[in-house]
Structures are given as C-alpha cells and as structure tokens.
Scaffold this motif. Structure first.
Motif, PDB file in Angstrom:
ATOM      1  N   LEU A 255       0.818  -1.216   0.000  1.00 39.93           N
ATOM      2  CA  LEU A 255       0.000   0.000   0.000  1.00 39.93           C
ATOM      3  C   LEU A 255       0.854   1.269   0.000  1.00 39.93           C
ATOM      4  O   LEU A 255       0.395   2.323  -0.448  1.00 39.93           O
ATOM      5  N   LEU A 256       2.098   1.160   0.452  1.00 34.94           N
ATOM      6  CA  LEU A 256       3.015   2.296   0.387  1.00 34.94           C
ATOM      7  C   LEU A 256       3.202   2.748  -1.064  1.00 34.94           C
ATOM      8  O   LEU A 256       3.433   3.924  -1.329  1.00 34.94           O
ATOM      9  N   PHE A 257       3.077   1.832  -1.995  1.00 34.32           N
ATOM     10  CA  PHE A 257       3.255   2.131  -3.416  1.00 34.32           C
ATOM     11  C   PHE A 257       1.919   2.243  -4.158  1.00 34.32           C
ATOM     12  O   PHE A 257       1.767   3.058  -5.067  1.00 34.32           O
ATOM     13  N   ILE A 258       0.944   1.428  -3.761  1.00 39.08           N
ATOM     14  CA  ILE A 258      -0.348   1.409  -4.446  1.00 39.08           C
ATOM     15  C   ILE A 258      -1.165   2.656  -4.139  1.00 39.08           C
ATOM     16  O   ILE A 258      -1.814   3.213  -5.035  1.00 39.08           O
ATOM     17  N   ASP A 259      -1.148   3.117  -2.894  1.00 38.10           N
ATOM     18  CA  ASP A 259      -1.943   4.298  -2.534  1.00 38.10           C
ATOM     19  C   ASP A 259      -1.539   5.542  -3.337  1.00 38.10           C
ATOM     20  O   ASP A 259      -2.407   6.204  -3.918  1.00 38.10           O
ATOM     21  N   PRO A 260      -0.247   5.887  -3.416  1.00 36.34           N
ATOM     22  CA  PRO A 260       0.094   7.080  -4.214  1.00 36.34           C
ATOM     23  C   PRO A 260      -0.137   6.871  -5.712  1.00 36.34           C
ATOM     24  O   PRO A 260      -0.484   7.826  -6.425  1.00 36.34           O
ATOM     25  N   LEU A 261       0.049   5.650  -6.197  1.00 34.44           N
ATOM     26  CA  LEU A 261      -0.251   5.367  -7.601  1.00 34.44           C
ATOM     27  C   LEU A 261      -1.731   5.614  -7.873  1.00 34.44           C
ATOM     28  O   LEU A 261      -2.100   6.220  -8.879  1.00 34.44           O
ATOM     29  N   THR A 262      -2.577   5.164  -6.967  1.00 33.98           N
ATOM     30  CA  THR A 262      -4.021   5.371  -7.114  1.00 33.98           C
ATOM     31  C   THR A 262      -4.351   6.859  -7.108  1.00 33.98           C
ATOM     32  O   THR A 262      -5.154   7.326  -7.925  1.00 33.98           O
ATOM     33  N   ALA A 263      -3.734   7.606  -6.190  1.00 32.15           N
ATOM     34  CA  ALA A 263      -3.963   9.054  -6.125  1.00 32.15           C
ATOM     35  C   ALA A 263      -3.583   9.717  -7.449  1.00 32.15           C
ATOM     36  O   ALA A 263      -4.319  10.561  -7.966  1.00 32.15           O
ATOM     37  N   LEU A 264      -2.459   9.322  -7.994  1.00 34.20           N
ATOM     38  CA  LEU A 264      -2.006   9.874  -9.270  1.00 34.20           C
ATOM     39  C   LEU A 264      -2.973   9.520 -10.396  1.00 34.20           C
ATOM     40  O   LEU A 264      -3.351  10.371 -11.212  1.00 34.20           O
ATOM     41  N   LEU A 265      -3.415   8.275 -10.441  1.00 31.37           N
ATOM     42  CA  LEU A 265      -4.345   7.839 -11.485  1.00 31.37           C
ATOM     43  C   LEU A 265      -5.701   8.540 -11.375  1.00 31.37           C
ATOM     44  O   LEU A 265      -6.344   8.809 -12.394  1.00 31.37           O
ATOM     45  N   LEU A 266      -6.136   8.819 -10.157  1.00 33.07           N
ATOM     46  CA  LEU A 266      -7.406   9.521  -9.995  1.00 33.07           C
ATOM     47  C   LEU A 266      -7.410  10.857 -10.725  1.00 33.07           C
ATOM     48  O   LEU A 266      -8.452  11.308 -11.205  1.00 33.07           O
ATOM     49  N   LEU A 267      -6.245  11.467 -10.827  1.00 31.37           N
ATOM     50  CA  LEU A 267      -6.157  12.778 -11.475  1.00 31.37           C
ATOM     51  C   LEU A 267      -5.700  12.700 -12.931  1.00 31.37           C
ATOM     52  O   LEU A 267      -6.055  13.548 -13.732  1.00 31.37           O
ATOM     53  N   SER A 268      -4.942  11.673 -13.268  1.00 30.36           N
ATOM     54  CA  SER A 268      -4.405  11.597 -14.625  1.00 30.36           C
ATOM     55  C   SER A 268      -5.166  10.628 -15.540  1.00 30.36           C
ATOM     56  O   SER A 268      -5.222  10.841 -16.743  1.00 30.36           O
ATOM     57  N   SER A 269      -5.709   9.585 -14.976  1.00 30.54           N
ATOM     58  CA  SER A 269      -6.484   8.595 -15.729  1.00 30.54           C
ATOM     59  C   SER A 269      -7.687   8.207 -14.863  1.00 30.54           C
ATOM     60  O   SER A 269      -7.689   7.152 -14.219  1.00 30.54           O
TER      61      SER A 269
END
Length: 134
Positions: free
Chosen positions: A55-69
């Motif tokens: 989750l240390l890696f998945i949570d920020p990836l998800t945050a980024l995707l929410l705004l970019s994709s």
C-alpha cells in the motif's frame, strides 16, 4: 470553455479521494521509515505484511491515477479501500489494531461508496465526449 457541473463534481471528489490516499501513504511511509520495508508488523502473517507494505506504493499510484487517468483511478480506488477494510476487519478479529486508523478507513469506504457514482459519471461523460471529438 465552461466545465459542466457533473465534471467539476467528479474532479473534486477524485481530488478528495486522492488527498485521503496521500494521508494513507503518509501512514505507510512512517511505518517504513521507522521499521523498514521488511518489517513483520509484530508477527503478522506473510500475506498481511506484503499487502500492507504494498500500500506504500499502491496508494500514491491510485492518487495519481485519480487525477491523470480517472476511470482507472476510480476502479483502483474502490478496489484498494474495499480490500483494505475487508482485510483489516479480518485482521482485527485476531489481533489488536489502531481503532482510529480502522475507523477512518471505514469512513473513507462509506464516503467512496456513496459518491463514486457521481465521480464515475462525470468522468465517463467527459471521456465519451473526448472520444466523440477524435
């Protein structure tokens, strides 16, 4: 060009989701900084350790995707919070947990559950309009 209200609401909801996920990332980062990536979480099962560390890696990836994709981000956001609450509910049956963090996850899950349709529809409409232009 005026942004339709539905798209604006979708963006604001996705922004709130992303900020919440950044807060979760901060929690996981603190654990990693104090204990390292390979910490056993006080004797937790191997799959629990892997899940929580991931989750240390998945949570920020998800945050980024929410705004970019947005569509991919919404799918991943729902997946992350559902699996997190389900996993932590199971874990809490067998081990003590921090109730403040657990309750905040449940509140976030409820918030997402009650608002994700609005976030999705505003994003889906925009995506359909962009495809029609192409």
């Amino acid at each position: 060009m005026r942004i339709p209200d539905r798209e604006r609401r979708s963006f604001y909801l996705r922004l709130v989701y992303a900020l919440c996920l950044c807060g979760a990332t901060w929690t996981h980062l603190q654990v990693a900084l104090v204990h390292g990536l390979w910490w056993d979480y006080g004797g937790a099962a191997p799959l629990t350790r892997i899940y929580w560390t991931s989750l240390l890696f998945i949570d920020p990836l998800t945050a980024l995707l929410l705004l970019s994709s947005p569509l991919a981000g919404l799918i991943l956001c729902v997946t992350v919070i559902v699996t997190d609450v389900v996993h932590n509910s199971w874990f809490a049956l067998h081990h003590p947990i921090r109730m403040d963090l657990y309750v905040s996850q449940i509140i976030f899950l409820l918030f997402v559950a009650f608002t994700v349709q609005t976030a999705w529809l505003g994003t889906a409409r925009r995506s359909a309009a962009l495809r029609a232009v192409d």
